[in-house]
Design a protein around this motif. Sequence first.
Motif, PDB file in Angstrom:
ATOM      1  N   UNK A 165       0.838  -1.195   0.000  1.00 54.64           N
ATOM      2  CA  UNK A 165       0.000   0.000   0.000  1.00 54.64           C
ATOM      3  C   UNK A 165       0.877   1.249   0.000  1.00 54.64           C
ATOM      4  N   UNK A 166       0.510   2.225  -0.811  1.00 51.35           N
ATOM      5  CA  UNK A 166       1.134   3.538  -0.772  1.00 51.35           C
ATOM      6  C   UNK A 166       0.227   4.435   0.065  1.00 51.35           C
ATOM      7  N   UNK A 167       0.706   4.788   1.249  1.00 49.68           N
ATOM      8  CA  UNK A 167      -0.084   5.520   2.230  1.00 49.68           C
ATOM      9  C   UNK A 167       0.324   6.987   2.216  1.00 49.68           C
ATOM     10  N   UNK A 168      -0.670   7.874   2.258  1.00 53.44           N
ATOM     11  CA  UNK A 168      -0.427   9.313   2.220  1.00 53.44           C
ATOM     12  C   UNK A 168      -0.883   9.925   3.545  1.00 53.44           C
ATOM     13  N   UNK A 169       0.074  10.513   4.252  1.00 52.68           N
ATOM     14  CA  UNK A 169      -0.185  11.126   5.555  1.00 52.68           C
ATOM     15  C   UNK A 169      -0.429  12.629   5.398  1.00 52.68           C
ATOM     16  N   UNK A 170      -0.814  13.250   6.488  1.00 49.73           N
ATOM     17  CA  UNK A 170      -0.869  14.706   6.529  1.00 49.73           C
ATOM     18  C   UNK A 170       0.542  15.256   6.270  1.00 49.73           C
ATOM     19  N   UNK A 228       4.691  10.332   2.446  1.00 52.52           N
ATOM     20  CA  UNK A 228       4.264   9.093   1.819  1.00 52.52           C
ATOM     21  C   UNK A 228       5.027   7.919   2.424  1.00 52.52           C
ATOM     22  N   UNK A 229       4.337   6.784   2.479  1.00 55.41           N
ATOM     23  CA  UNK A 229       4.922   5.576   3.056  1.00 55.41           C
ATOM     24  C   UNK A 229       4.558   4.379   2.194  1.00 55.41           C
ATOM     25  N   UNK A 230       5.565   3.584   1.867  1.00 52.17           N
ATOM     26  CA  UNK A 230       5.316   2.309   1.212  1.00 52.17           C
ATOM     27  C   UNK A 230       5.118   1.265   2.309  1.00 52.17           C
ATOM     28  N   UNK A 231       3.870   0.924   2.561  1.00 52.67           N
ATOM     29  CA  UNK A 231       3.502   0.037   3.662  1.00 52.67           C
ATOM     30  C   UNK A 231       3.431  -1.400   3.150  1.00 52.67           C
ATOM     31  N   UNK A 237      -4.925  -3.968   5.151  1.00 53.87           N
ATOM     32  CA  UNK A 237      -5.012  -2.545   5.491  1.00 53.87           C
ATOM     33  C   UNK A 237      -6.459  -2.122   5.693  1.00 53.87           C
ATOM     34  N   UNK A 238      -7.336  -2.503   4.766  1.00 52.01           N
ATOM     35  CA  UNK A 238      -8.751  -2.131   4.874  1.00 52.01           C
ATOM     36  C   UNK A 238      -9.403  -2.767   6.099  1.00 52.01           C
ATOM     37  N   UNK A 239      -8.962  -3.978   6.442  1.00 49.47           N
ATOM     38  CA  UNK A 239      -9.484  -4.631   7.642  1.00 49.47           C
ATOM     39  C   UNK A 239      -9.106  -3.828   8.886  1.00 49.47           C
ATOM     40  N   UNK A 240      -7.889  -3.289   8.908  1.00 50.67           N
ATOM     41  CA  UNK A 240      -7.454  -2.507  10.057  1.00 50.67           C
ATOM     42  C   UNK A 240      -8.171  -1.162  10.124  1.00 50.67           C
ATOM     43  N   UNK A 241      -8.500  -0.592   8.972  1.00 45.55           N
ATOM     44  CA  UNK A 241      -9.304   0.630   8.971  1.00 45.55           C
ATOM     45  C   UNK A 241     -10.673   0.357   9.585  1.00 45.55           C
ATOM     46  N   UNK A 242     -11.268  -0.768   9.210  1.00 48.12           N
ATOM     47  CA  UNK A 242     -12.585  -1.130   9.740  1.00 48.12           C
ATOM     48  C   UNK A 242     -12.518  -1.411  11.240  1.00 48.12           C
ATOM     49  N   UNK A 243     -11.495  -2.149  11.661  1.00 48.54           N
ATOM     50  CA  UNK A 243     -11.331  -2.424  13.094  1.00 48.54           C
ATOM     51  C   UNK A 243     -11.138  -1.138  13.885  1.00 48.54           C
ATOM     52  N   UNK A 244     -10.315  -0.255  13.355  1.00 50.36           N
ATOM     53  CA  UNK A 244     -10.050   1.018  14.034  1.00 50.36           C
ATOM     54  C   UNK A 244     -11.329   1.832  14.171  1.00 50.36           C
TER      55      UNK A 244
END
Length: 303
Positions: A188-193, A197-200, A207-214
Amino acid sequence: MRENFERNQNLEYYVNWKNNYYQFNEKNFIKQSVSHLNEVCESPYYYETTFIRKRLDPMSITDDTLSSLLAASFEQKHILLDSKTFYIKDIRDVTDTPFNTIVFQLDAPSLKTEESSRTIMNRYFAQRPLDYNTIQYFGKCLGFYHRCPFVSGDEIFVPEKGSANDSTSWYGIHHILYANEDKKTKCMHVHFRGHHELQLNVSARSFNEQVDRSAILFVYQQFIIDELVGLGHYVPEPSVMTELNIVQQHLKKFTFTMVLHPLEKILSYISHYRVQETLEKVLGEANPYIGEIRDNFNSNFKK
């Protein structure tokens, strides 16, 4: 006579110089009087300074840029995370550096340390109202057995791997604005404030599962806090955010629905779950109905 003449001449020169120097904005200075021996007048001294903070250039965090990021980081003996921290990277497997962790911040240079990420995170957890063990247990009640996010108010950190027995990297999902999947590298290419950018190195599904859990843990935590605060007849103030992070965006999707139980039912469920967990340890047998109870409980708040 000569001494008086020189004294008056010097005094006149000093007063003229002072008036010319500060005539443009005397009202903005703080006056400070300094008295000198055998002098009739007082000498006010002024100063004004302006600190301009240079904006931190956006960082691209990948395995290829790690060497340059380490070179630009400041070494620290002990690191305490704050609200500006967005990524804690475990670099114990990097052999050409004595450092074990590098910590990235939104508006400040990155920090490197010989401390493990586990030590840094445990120090952070100890500063929060609820530690990670408590959050993990509540997540366990909801079926989150591995890589449970740590939710503390608006701050949410997610482990990249299981952190039960070892160090791992943690990303601050509360600072992520959006993320894209790279199907070639399966990451995943993640974009922060701040345009960082982070190559995760996690899959899109993970990743989407962790978004849902969060999101689930965040809503439950806020609900319980609001209920407890309501016992004292206080009105909680909504938090003000300039940009919605990826979890807040997820909560606004029409596909995400939750029906929250009353506080007493939530506490009752957690108590029964703890009793059941203790019985399983004592008897050595799993209750075949505990999964059905949990699924029924979860299905009532998330459809």
